[in-house]
Scaffold this active site. Structure first.
Site, short mmCIF file in Angstrom:
data_model
loop_
_atom_site.label_atom_id
_atom_site.label_comp_id
_atom_site.label_asym_id
_atom_site.label_seq_id
_atom_site.Cartn_x
_atom_site.Cartn_y
_atom_site.Cartn_z
N ASP A 151 -10.61 3.69 4.45
CA ASP A 151 -11.26 1.88 4.38
C ASP A 151 -12.55 2.00 4.56
O ASP A 151 -12.99 0.83 3.93
CB ASP A 151 -10.60 1.45 5.64
CG ASP A 151 -9.35 0.55 5.35
OD1 ASP A 151 -9.03 -0.03 4.19
OD2 ASP A 151 -8.47 0.60 6.30
N GLN B 151 -4.33 -1.20 9.69
CA GLN B 151 -4.27 -2.41 8.93
C GLN B 151 -5.23 -3.58 9.98
O GLN B 151 -4.56 -3.65 11.12
CB GLN B 151 -2.77 -3.09 8.48
CG GLN B 151 -2.80 -4.24 7.91
CD GLN B 151 -3.51 -4.22 6.31
OE1 GLN B 151 -3.61 -3.24 5.88
NE2 GLN B 151 -3.96 -5.40 5.97
N LYS C 247 0.91 -1.32 0.03
CA LYS C 247 0.13 0.10 -0.02
C LYS C 247 0.88 1.23 0.17
O LYS C 247 0.66 2.15 -0.72
CB LYS C 247 -1.01 0.00 1.19
CG LYS C 247 -1.98 -0.95 0.99
CD LYS C 247 -2.88 -1.26 2.43
CE LYS C 247 -3.84 -2.48 2.11
NZ LYS C 247 -4.62 -2.51 3.62
N1 GUN Z 1 -7.02 -6.36 6.47
C1 GUN Z 1 -7.56 -7.27 5.29
N2 GUN Z 1 -8.24 -6.42 4.21
C2 GUN Z 1 -8.06 -5.24 4.73
C3 GUN Z 1 -8.39 -3.57 4.31
O1 GUN Z 1 -8.84 -3.47 3.05
N3 GUN Z 1 -8.14 -2.56 5.15
C4 GUN Z 1 -7.70 -2.84 6.36
N4 GUN Z 1 -7.32 -1.88 7.03
N5 GUN Z 1 -7.20 -4.00 6.70
C5 GUN Z 1 -7.57 -5.13 5.97
#
Ligand code: GUN
Length: 295
Positions: free
Chosen positions: A120, A97, A53
């Site tokens: 998110d 995350q 990311k």
């Molecule tokens: N863990 C798995 N997928 C995601 C996501 O799209 N965002 C976040 N913050 N954590 C995740």
């Protein structure tokens, strides 16, 4: 294989190009978009995702700041960092995350992120707005990315039976909300199946569009899929494979080779939904920066 591949890498590259243009325009008007990223603990998959990311953000000109915290970090410390980011006019998007370590209450953490910076789309305000059809609400990145993929292959789910396997707050539940909404590339009749669904195959065989997000490697097999189904595999699972340099390989939740014989379209793993999640995060961050500016 008779199915056509849904090339998530190529579609995500398109999205990223257009985000790059939006970021360049924002910079010209004096706004440097910035994403703040928090990783708590040592989950190896999470470390890989967060790294991806951040690299992707860098490539489109989005600045990132990050906090990598030890697994025993207290909830108080996490909330204090979020408060700083919430108040910082230089930070436009905040990503924590998931999953978080057991001592941390995920709901409390998600609720502390300022909704305008919740790229998110996990804050209950954004979940509520999105579910009730507000087109301006931040949409969770993975299901939003799946919808963009459908658009790119010209598959309109309107009036079709979409079966979603999985009921997580990150994928299954928002996916159902997005596909059942009134609007472009939506209007589907949605069934949500999950781990307690009886005779899953009987349900999945009814799907014209089948979206699988259960985290069980290759658990959807050819006998569970009808001819001509569009299959979207959200799963990313590590399975042992001593023949690979890393000792494992990545597989989806769908048994790709056999299901590809019956599907009309199918996403690969890797290179399917994964890149879309990241592209949509960048898109949401550019949107947040445009809305917030330097405020
Ligand atoms: N863990 C798995 N997928 C995601 C996501 O799209 N965002 C976040 N913050 N954590 C995740």
């Amino acid at each position: 294989m008779s199915a056509q591949l849904i090339d998530g890498k190529a579609i995500a590259a398109d999205v990223r190009r257009s985000v790059g243009e939006r970021v360049a325009e924002l910079k010209e008007s004096g706004i440097q978009p910035c994403l703040a990223v928090m990783l708590v603990g040592e989950n190896p998959a999470s470390r890989v995702y967060v790294g991806m990311k951040q690299r992707a953000a860098d490539e489109v000109g989005i600045r990132t700041v990050d906090e990598r915290l030890s697994p025993d970090t207290s909830q108080e410390d996490i909330l204090a960092i979020l408060e700083d980011w919430n108040a910082d006019p230089g930070v436009h998007g905040i990503l924590v995350q998931l999953p978080l370590p057991d001592q941390i209450d995920e709901r409390t953490v998600m609720e502390r992120i300022r909704p305008e910076k919740d790229v998110d789309g996990f804050h209950p305000i954004n979940v509520g707005r999105m579910t009730s059809g507000d087109p301006d609400a931040f949409r969770p990145c993975t299901p939003a990315g799946v919808q963009v993929m459908l658009e790119h292959i010209g598959y309109d789910p309107s009036g079709r039976h979409a079966v979603i396997v999985g009921r997580s707050n990150i994928v299954g539940r928002p996916m159902a909300a997005i596909l059942s909404q009134k609007g472009p590339y939506a209007n589907a009749t949605v069934t949500m199946a999950h781990s307690r669904t009886a005779d899953l195959g009987a349900i999945t065989r009814q799907a014209e569009l089948l979206i699988v997000a259960v985290g069980r490697p290759e658990s959807v097999t050819a006998d569970m899929v009808s001819e001509g189904t569009v299959v979207v595999d959200v799963g990313v699972n590590r399975v042992d494979d001593p023949s690979r340099p890393k000792g494992y390989r990545l597989v989806g939740d769908v048994a790709f080779d056999e299901v590809a014989e019956k599907a009309s379209w199918i996403t690969p793993v890797p290179g399917g939904v994964g890149p879309m999640t990241i592209a949509m995060l960048l898109s949401n961050t550019a949107t947040a920066a445009a809305r917030l500016g330097g405020a």
